[in-house]
Design a protein around this motif. Structure first.
Motif, PDB file in Angstrom:
ATOM      1  N   ASP A 103       0.824  -1.209   0.000  1.00 61.02           N
ATOM      2  CA  ASP A 103       0.000   0.000   0.000  1.00 61.02           C
ATOM      3  C   ASP A 103       0.855   1.255   0.000  1.00 61.02           C
ATOM      4  OD1 ASP A 103      -2.298  -1.556  -0.038  1.00 61.02           O
ATOM      5  OD2 ASP A 103      -2.373  -1.677   2.143  1.00 61.02           O
ATOM      6  N   TRP A 104       1.986   1.217   0.715  1.00 58.96           N
ATOM      7  CA  TRP A 104       2.912   2.357   0.668  1.00 58.96           C
ATOM      8  C   TRP A 104       3.455   2.518  -0.749  1.00 58.96           C
ATOM      9  CZ3 TRP A 104       2.920   6.206   3.740  1.00 58.96           C
ATOM     10  CH2 TRP A 104       2.601   6.049   5.091  1.00 58.96           C
ATOM     11  N   ALA A 105       3.747   1.388  -1.414  1.00 60.91           N
ATOM     12  CA  ALA A 105       4.226   1.454  -2.800  1.00 60.91           C
ATOM     13  C   ALA A 105       3.181   2.115  -3.687  1.00 60.91           C
ATOM     14  CB  ALA A 105       4.552   0.052  -3.305  1.00 60.91           C
ATOM     15  N   GLU A 106       1.903   1.771  -3.467  1.00 61.50           N
ATOM     16  CA  GLU A 106       0.820   2.378  -4.246  1.00 61.50           C
ATOM     17  C   GLU A 106       0.779   3.890  -4.052  1.00 61.50           C
ATOM     18  OE1 GLU A 106      -4.004   2.147  -4.823  1.00 61.50           O
ATOM     19  OE2 GLU A 106      -3.103   1.042  -3.171  1.00 61.50           O
ATOM     20  N   VAL A 107       0.949   4.343  -2.826  1.00 66.56           N
ATOM     21  CA  VAL A 107       0.952   5.784  -2.552  1.00 66.56           C
ATOM     22  C   VAL A 107       2.090   6.456  -3.308  1.00 66.56           C
ATOM     23  CG1 VAL A 107       1.253   7.550  -0.763  1.00 66.56           C
ATOM     24  CG2 VAL A 107      -0.195   5.554  -0.305  1.00 66.56           C
ATOM     25  N   VAL A 108       3.279   5.885  -3.247  1.00 66.82           N
ATOM     26  CA  VAL A 108       4.444   6.472  -3.918  1.00 66.82           C
ATOM     27  C   VAL A 108       4.235   6.488  -5.439  1.00 66.82           C
ATOM     28  CG1 VAL A 108       6.910   6.156  -4.406  1.00 66.82           C
ATOM     29  CG2 VAL A 108       6.047   5.916  -2.059  1.00 66.82           C
ATOM     30  N   ILE A 109       3.752   5.375  -5.996  1.00 63.93           N
ATOM     31  CA  ILE A 109       3.508   5.303  -7.439  1.00 63.93           C
ATOM     32  C   ILE A 109       2.489   6.369  -7.851  1.00 63.93           C
ATOM     33  CG2 ILE A 109       2.535   3.882  -9.287  1.00 63.93           C
ATOM     34  CD1 ILE A 109       3.651   1.419  -7.667  1.00 63.93           C
ATOM     35  N   GLY A 110       1.427   6.498  -7.085  1.00 58.36           N
ATOM     36  CA  GLY A 110       0.400   7.494  -7.397  1.00 58.36           C
ATOM     37  C   GLY A 110       0.928   8.914  -7.346  1.00 58.36           C
ATOM     38  N   VAL A 111       1.719   9.201  -6.322  1.00 59.26           N
ATOM     39  CA  VAL A 111       2.289  10.550  -6.194  1.00 59.26           C
ATOM     40  C   VAL A 111       3.241  10.842  -7.361  1.00 59.26           C
ATOM     41  CG1 VAL A 111       3.829  11.990  -4.786  1.00 59.26           C
ATOM     42  CG2 VAL A 111       1.961  10.721  -3.701  1.00 59.26           C
ATOM     43  N   VAL A 112       4.073   9.879  -7.717  1.00 63.90           N
ATOM     44  CA  VAL A 112       4.994  10.080  -8.841  1.00 63.90           C
ATOM     45  C   VAL A 112       4.218  10.316 -10.134  1.00 63.90           C
ATOM     46  CG1 VAL A 112       6.725   8.937 -10.300  1.00 63.90           C
ATOM     47  CG2 VAL A 112       6.940   8.844  -7.812  1.00 63.90           C
ATOM     48  N   ALA A 113       3.185   9.506 -10.382  1.00 63.53           N
ATOM     49  CA  ALA A 113       2.380   9.689 -11.595  1.00 63.53           C
ATOM     50  C   ALA A 113       1.695  11.056 -11.595  1.00 63.53           C
ATOM     51  CB  ALA A 113       1.337   8.576 -11.714  1.00 63.53           C
ATOM     52  N   ALA A 114       1.141  11.447 -10.455  1.00 67.20           N
ATOM     53  CA  ALA A 114       0.427  12.732 -10.371  1.00 67.20           C
ATOM     54  C   ALA A 114       1.361  13.928 -10.565  1.00 67.20           C
ATOM     55  CB  ALA A 114      -0.297  12.839  -9.025  1.00 67.20           C
ATOM     56  N   LEU A 115       2.573  13.817 -10.062  1.00 67.50           N
ATOM     57  CA  LEU A 115       3.518  14.935 -10.153  1.00 67.50           C
ATOM     58  C   LEU A 115       4.363  14.909 -11.419  1.00 67.50           C
ATOM     59  CD1 LEU A 115       4.794  15.163  -6.457  1.00 67.50           C
ATOM     60  CD2 LEU A 115       3.047  16.552  -7.595  1.00 67.50           C
ATOM     61  N   SER A 116       4.366  13.800 -12.147  1.00 72.55           N
ATOM     62  CA  SER A 116       5.246  13.664 -13.312  1.00 72.55           C
ATOM     63  C   SER A 116       5.052  14.735 -14.389  1.00 72.55           C
ATOM     64  CB  SER A 116       5.121  12.261 -13.918  1.00 72.55           C
ATOM     65  OG  SER A 116       3.838  12.058 -14.449  1.00 72.55           O
ATOM     66  N   PRO A 117       3.859  15.309 -14.563  1.00 75.87           N
ATOM     67  CA  PRO A 117       3.766  16.395 -15.551  1.00 75.87           C
ATOM     68  C   PRO A 117       4.639  17.611 -15.221  1.00 75.87           C
ATOM     69  CG  PRO A 117       1.589  15.486 -15.161  1.00 75.87           C
ATOM     70  CD  PRO A 117       2.520  14.877 -14.145  1.00 75.87           C
TER      71      PRO A 117
END
Length: 122
Positions: free
Chosen positions: A14-28
């Motif tokens: 679940d922590w990995a999911e949070v990190v992946i989501g944050v990276v995807a959201a901020l990647s732009p």
């Protein structure tokens, strides 16, 4: 068999999911995108991160892992559906982050199911 983490805020998938989501959201912020691509990545990334936080807060909520898999699949197909394959960085970020989200969700499913069963025994 290893002990199933049933306490809130302790599951690594679940922590990995949070990190992946944050990276995807901020990647732009660092990728070349247009407005639609940016919003697609921000919204799906934020939803993935929020779902990860929900999973962390409620470790016995099995539905959350299913939601995670669906969100990962949506992020994975987004470059084709939303027509942003011309943005290589954004496309690859979507494909990799989507695949990792699906993998993390599938890997967390047994833990979530066990935590759900254990919560029902109390």
């Amino acid at each position: 068999m290893s002990e199933v983490p049933t306490r809130a805020w302790t599951r690594p998938y679940d922590w990995a999911e949070v990190v992946i989501g944050v990276v995807a959201a901020l990647s732009p912020l660092w990728l070349n995108t247009d407005k639609m691509t940016m919003w697609t990545m921000v919204v799906l990334g934020a939803l993935i991160a929020i779902d990860g936080l929900v999973s962390l807060a409620t470790p016995g909520a099995v539905y959350s892992e299913g939601v995670q898999i669906v969100l990962g699949a949506l992020l994975f197909i987004a470059p084709w559906v939303m027509s942003y394959t011309q943005f290589n960085g954004a496309s690859w970020t979507s494909w990799v982050a989507g695949a990792l989200t699906i993998i993390a969700g599938a890997a967390a499913m047994p833990q979530a199911s066990a935590a759900h069963r254990m919560a029902g025994q109390h």
